[in-house]
Scaffold this motif. Structure first.
Motif, PDB file in Angstrom:
ATOM      1  N   ARG A  46      11.061   3.391  -1.495  1.00 12.33           N
ATOM      2  CA  ARG A  46      10.049   3.638  -0.721  1.00 12.33           C
ATOM      3  C   ARG A  46       9.737   2.401   0.083  1.00 12.33           C
ATOM      4  NH1 ARG A  46       5.838   5.927  -4.886  1.00 12.33           N
ATOM      5  NH2 ARG A  46       6.593   7.968  -5.090  1.00 12.33           N
ATOM      6  N   GLU A  83      12.029   2.373   3.033  1.00  7.65           N
ATOM      7  CA  GLU A  83      11.952   3.193   4.229  1.00  7.65           C
ATOM      8  C   GLU A  83      11.075   2.611   5.087  1.00  7.65           C
ATOM      9  OE1 GLU A  83      11.561   7.512   4.355  1.00  7.65           O
ATOM     10  OE2 GLU A  83      11.947   7.672   2.228  1.00  7.65           O
ATOM     11  N   ILE A  84       9.886   1.914   4.518  1.00  6.05           N
ATOM     12  CA  ILE A  84       8.871   1.123   5.259  1.00  6.05           C
ATOM     13  C   ILE A  84       9.352  -0.078   6.032  1.00  6.05           C
ATOM     14  CG2 ILE A  84       6.420   0.253   5.108  1.00  6.05           C
ATOM     15  CD1 ILE A  84       6.060   1.645   2.702  1.00  6.05           C
ATOM     16  N   ASN A 131      21.230   4.824  -0.197  1.00 10.50           N
ATOM     17  CA  ASN A 131      20.557   4.803  -1.651  1.00 10.50           C
ATOM     18  C   ASN A 131      21.658   4.509  -2.530  1.00 10.50           C
ATOM     19  OD1 ASN A 131      17.950   5.036  -0.502  1.00 10.50           O
ATOM     20  ND2 ASN A 131      18.200   7.293  -0.942  1.00 10.50           N
ATOM     21  N   ASP A 165       0.793  -1.034  -0.137  1.00 13.31           N
ATOM     22  CA  ASP A 165       0.016   0.036   0.098  1.00 13.31           C
ATOM     23  C   ASP A 165       0.829   1.237   0.061  1.00 13.31           C
ATOM     24  OD1 ASP A 165      -2.280  -1.496  -0.136  1.00 13.31           O
ATOM     25  OD2 ASP A 165      -2.706  -1.522   2.122  1.00 13.31           O
ATOM     26  N   GLY A 166       1.933   1.234   0.892  1.00 15.28           N
ATOM     27  CA  GLY A 166       2.584   2.265   1.093  1.00 15.28           C
ATOM     28  C   GLY A 166       3.714   2.752  -0.230  1.00 15.28           C
TER      29      GLY A 166
END
Lengths: 285, 496
Positions: B360, B363-364, B380, B299-300
Motif C-alpha cells: 500500500r 502505491e502511495i 510486487n 494514514d493511507g
C-alpha cells in the motif's frame, strides 16, 4: 412470396429476443463506460486523497472512495476499459491463431499435421486455464500485456476445435465438392467457402469467451498478476477490498457488481446470438 | 442404569457440567493462544536469522546471560550480576545456581563457555556473528562464575548478550535445537504441528519466578482476513503484531479486545540503490525524499499507526534525533532539485515485498513521486524473490522494507549491503562507536551517524512501524513494545 431483406428480419428478431436485448444493453453499458473514460471521468482515478478515504457512496463520489481516497466510480470506468481491452485482444489472439489452425487441420483431415495441431490443442486444453495463465505471468512477469497473452493462449484451442469441428462437416457438402472440382485450392476453399459458413458459430463462441476472459483477467488481477498499479483493475479493487470488507463494504460491492453485470450481459448476449443464428429456431418463430 | 444408556450419559454429562459450573477456580484459563504471521523455519535462535524463531522461543524456551525488558532495558537473566573491569575489557558474570536445562542436566559456566565459543567459532551458523566479534576469550572461573575478555572495549556488549542469538545452550543438545529445543526457560516445547502451530508447556523445574500459564500455543495465520476472523471467533487470545491495521479500528470498538500500540524496532524505509544512476546523485535522492509525504503514507497504508522518522533510528531510543524536518514534504523543492540535477523523464523500478506497509505504501509513494514527475514501474514480489533479486542481486532502483532488527544503523557501514552506501566517513563513525564505552560519547556518535545518513539522503526514511496488536481484554502482562523480536510469555496471566 415476398421476403424482407435478411438483415432487417434479423434485427426484428433480435429485438423480439428479450435475453439478447438485455445482454446487449448491459454489455453496451460497460463498453460505453469504458469509451467515455478515455475522454472524461468524474475524478482522476489515480488521484489519492488520504484524508477522504473509505467514504461511502455520495452525490460527490457516486460509488464512494477507496482506502486511498480515490474515486471508485472513476476507477470502475477505467477498470472497464482495462478489462474490456484485455478480453478483446485476448479473444482476438485466440481467434486469429485458433481459427486458421482449425481450418488447416480440417482441410488436412487425418494427416500427421492434423494430429499434431489437435494434440497440441489438447495439451493446452489439459491445463486448467487459470493455472496456465498464472504460470505464464509468473514466468514473464505480471502486467496487462502478459495477462493478454496468457488469456489469449488458452483461447486458441477453443477456437481451433470449434473451427475444425464445424469445417469438417462442411467439407463433405456439395458446394465444397463443387469448388474442389472447379480446381480451387484447399486454402481458398477454407477462406471463401468454409469460413463464412462458420462465422456465426465463431461470433457466438467469441462472445462467451469474451465474458470468460473478463473473469480470467479479474482473477489474475486479484492475485496480483494482472494490470499493475496505478492502472485500476476490477480484480485488484476486489483484492484491495478484502481486508476492508467489514469496514467499507462498498469497496468490494461495486467492482464485484461490475464484473457480475458485464459477464452476465455478455453471456445473455451470447446465448441470444446463438438462438438468433440457429436456423432451426429461426424457422420456429 | 445399564438398561438406559441415554439417561446414563445425560446424568454424567450433567455431573460434568456441574463440576465445571460450580467451581469457577477450575474454569480459570491457564492457556494462551497467540497468533503469529510467519512460522519459524526451525526453533534454534543460534542457527537462523528468521525473526519468527525468536518470537516463539526468546525468554520462553531459551535464556541468555542478559535479556531485554519490555522497555528495552538490559536486565540480568542467567547471569545474576556482573562486574566490568576498569579498562572495559573483562566482564565477570556471576551465574544463577540451581538452573536446569529441560533435559534435566545442570546449567553452569561450562555451558556459557560452550555457547559463546560455539557462536563465535569459525564456521558458526549464528546469524549475528558480529555480536560476538569482540570476544577474545571465555574462561570458566568456577561453575557459577564466567569471565569474558574482550579484545577491545565494547559499550554494547551486555546489549549484545541479550539478543536471541546469544542464548545459552547445552553442549549435549545444541545440535538438535532446531527441532527439539532444549533451553533453560520456563516453557518447553511440547508439540510442533508444521504449518499450523507450536505448543509450549510449563517446565516445572524452572529456576526463576514460576510462570502463571500451563500452556502457550503459537498459531500461524498469515492471512489478515483469517487472522481477523480467528480473533473475532475467540480462537486466538492475542495477535501481538496484527498484520492488518485497518481491522484495529474494529477491535478498538469491541469491549472484548484491547488494542495495544507500542513502538517497534522497525524502521520502514524507501531504500534506494545508491550506486545505480541517477540515484548515485545525492540531489536525486534528496528530491525523492522531499517528494514523500510521510503522514499520508502512515494514514493511507497503516491507518495512522506509525511514527514519522527522518533517519534510520528508533524514535523511542534516547539517542534519537528528530530529523524529519530536514526531508519534509516539499514537492516544489523536489522538482527544483531534479531540475538542478538535470534529470527529467525519470522512470524508476519500485519492487514491493508482500507486507501491506510495502504494497500500500508503494502505491502511495508512486502517486507522490508522479506529482514531481518521477514515474515508477511497480513490481510486487514475494519475499524469496525480494531476497534474491533486491537484497542479493541489487537489481532494483527503489524498494520499501522495514528493518526490524534493534539498533541496526550499522548496516550503513557495510559495502555490499543492498542499498550500497558504505561511505568511508560513516564507517569511521561506526568504528569509533564500537570502541566507545562512555555513554555520553556513544550518544554523540550515534547522533552523528544518524545525521550523516540523513545528510546523504541514503534512503527515504518513512516511519517507525508501530507494534499494533490485539489482545483479549482480560489478558495481562504482554509486552507493549518490542525491543527485540519476541513474545515474552513469562509474565502473562489471565485476569479473573
Amino acid at each position: 412470396m415476398s421476403t424482407p431483406p435478411a438483415d432487417r428480419s434479423f434485427l426484428r428478431m433480435a429485438l423480439g429476443h428479450p435475453a439478447f436485448v438485455l445482454g446487449f444493453l448491459l454489455s453496451a453499458l460497460f463498453i460505453a463506460l469504458a469509451l467515455v473514460s478515455f475522454l472524461w471521468t468524474p475524478f482522476d482515478p489515480t488521484k489519492m486523497d488520504i484524508a477522504g478515504k473509505l467514504k461511502g457512496p455520495s452525490l460527490e463520489h457516486w460509488f464512494g472512495t477507496d482506502h486511498f481516497g480515490r474515486d471508485m466510480f472513476s476507477m470502475i470506468m477505467v477498470g472497464a476499459r482495462v478489462s474490456i481491452a484485455v478480453a478483446f485482444v485476448a479473444v482476438g489472439i485466440g481467434m486469429i491463431v485458433g481459427v486458421p489452425l482449425g481450418l488447416y487441420a480440417a482441410a488436412r483431415r487425418g494427416s500427421l499435421i492434423d494430429e499434431i495441431i489437435m494434440r497440441g490443442n489438447d495439451l493446452v486444453f489439459a491445463f486448467p486455464s487459470l493455472l496456465l495463465a498464472i504460470m505464464i505471468t509468473a514466468v514473464f512477469g505480471p502486467g496487462a500485456v502478459n495477462a493478454i497473452i496468457a488469456i489469449g493462449i488458452f483461447n486458441v484451442p477453443v477456437f481451433a476445435r470449434l473451427a475444425r469441428g464445424a469445417a469438417l462437416s462442411l467439407w463433405t457438402r456439395d458446394f465444397v465438392l463443387a469448388a474442389r472440382v472447379a480446381g480451387k485450392s484447399r486454402a481458398r476453399i477454407s477462406a471463401e467457402h468454409i469460413l463464412p459458413n462458420i462465422a456465426n458459430l465463431l461470433i457466438v463462441q467469441g462472445t462467451i469467451q469474451f465474458s470468460l476472459a473478463i473473469l480470467a483477467e479479474a482473477a489474475l488481477a486479484y492475485v496480483g498478476l494482472g494490470a499493475q498499479p496505478p492502472l485500476p483493475s476490477w480484480g485488484r479493487m476486489l483484492a484491495d477490498a478484502q481486508t476492508l470488507i467489514s469496514l467499507a463494504p462498498h469497496m468490494a460491492l461495486f467492482p464485484g457488481f461490475a464484473i457480475i453485470v458485464t459477464v452476465l450481459g455478455l453471456n445473455l448476449m451470447g446465448d441470444g446470438l446463438r438462438d438468433l443464428f440457429d436456423p432451426k429456431l429461426r424457422r420456429g418463430r | 442404569m445399564t438398561k438406559n444408556p441415554i439417561a446414563a450419559t445425560a446424568v454424567s454429562l450433567l455431573a460434568l457440567g456441574l463440576a465445571f459450573g460450580v467451581t469457577p477456580a477450575m474454569a480459570a484459563k491457564m492457556d494462551v493462544t497467540i497468533g503469529m504471521q510467519l512460522e519459524p523455519p526451525n526453533l534454534d535462535p543460534t542457527g537462523g536469522a528468521a525473526a519468527a524463531i525468536d518470537e516463539v522461543v526468546y525468554a520462553n524456551v531459551f535464556e541468555g546471560l542478559t535479556r531485554f525488558g519490555s522497555d528495552g532495558a538490559i536486565l540480568p537473566a542467567l547471569a545474576e550480576s556482573w562486574e566490568i573491569s576498569d579498562d572495559g575489557l573483562v566482564y565477570t558474570f556471576k551465574l544463577h545456581t540451581g538452573v536446569k536445562f529441560h533435559d534435566g542436566s545442570d546449567f553452569n559456566a561450562d555451558d556459557v563457555k560452550f555457547s559463546l565459543d560455539r557462536a563465535r567459532a569459525e564456521g558458526s551458523t549464528n546469524a549475528q556473528k558480529a555480536l560476538f566479534a569482540d570476544i577474545a576469550s571465555v574462561d570458566v572461573v568456577d561453575p557459577a562464575t564466567v569471565k569474558v575478555t574482550l579484545s577491545k572495549p565494547n559499550g554494547s556488549f551486555l546489549f549484545n548478550m541479550a539478543w536471541g542469538d546469544a542464548v545459552i545452550v547445552a553442549p549435549e543438545t545444541a545440535a538438535d535445537n532446531a527441532a527439539k529445543p532444549v533451553g533453560t526457560g520456563p516453557f518447553t516445547l511440547t508439540e510442533w504441528v508444521k504449518g499450523d502451530r507450536v505448543e509450549l508447556g510449563r517446565y516445572d523445574g524452572y529456576w526463576g519466578t514460576p510462570v502463571k500459564l500451563d500452556k502457550v500455543t503459537f498459531k500461524f495465520i498469515s492471512d489478515p482476513t483469517a487472522a481477523f476472523a480467528a480473533m473475532m471467533a475467540g480462537d486466538l487470545d492475542a495477535y501481538p503484531a496484527f498484520p492488518a491495521p485497518e481491522n484495529l479500528v474494529q477491535f478498538e470498538a469491541d469491549p472484548r479486545f484491547k488494542v495495544i500500540t507500542g513502538s517497534s524496532e522497525g524502521e520502514t524505509i524507501l531504500a534506494m540503490n545508491n550506486k545505480k544512476p541517477p540515484l548515485d546523485n545525492v540531489k536525486v535522492r534528496e528530491a525523492i525524499a522531499h517528494a514523500i509525504d510521510r503522514q499520508a503514507i502512515i494514514d493511507g497504508a497503516m491507518f495512522g499507526y506509525g511514527t514519522p522518522i527522518g533517519t534510520h533510528f528508533a524514535p523511542h531510543n534516547p539517542a534519537y534525533v528528530d530529523l524529519t524536518a530536514q526531508s519534509a514534504y516539499d514537492p516544489e523543492k523536489s522538482k527544483a532539485l531534479l531540475a538542478e540535477a538535470g534529470v527529467s523523464d525519470l522512470t524508476l523500478s519500485l519492487k514491493l515485498p508482500p507486507p501491506s506497509y510495502a504494497r500500500r505504501g508503494g502505491e502511495i509513494i508512486a502517486a507522490q513521486l508522479r506529482e514531481v514527475g518521477i514515474n515508477t514501474d511497480i513490481t510486487n514480489v514475494e519475499w524469496a524473490q525480494w531476497l534474491d533479486d533486491v537484497f542479493k542481486a541489487k537489481n532494483f532502483d527503489l524498494t520499501i522494507v522495514s528493518h526490524t532488527e534493534p539498533m541496526d544503523i550499522g548496516i550503513y557501514a557495510r559495502d555490499d549491503y543492498y542499498f550500497q552506501y558504505g561511505d568511508p566517513d560513516f564507517k569511521a563513525i561506526m568504528a569509533d562507536l564500537a570502541n566507545a564505552t562512555d555513554p555520553a560519547k556513544r550518544t554523540e556518535l550515534m547522533q552523528a551517524a544518524q545525521k550523516k545518513i540523513a545528510d546523504d539522503y541514503v534512503n527515504a526514511y518513512l516511519f517507525q512501524l508501530a507494534r499494533a496488536g490485539v489482545i483479549s481484554a482480560k489478558l495481562k502482562g504482554i509486552w507493549l513494545n518490542s525491543p527485540t523480536q519476541a513474545n515474552d510469555m513469562t509474565g502473562v496471566y489471565w485476569e479473573e
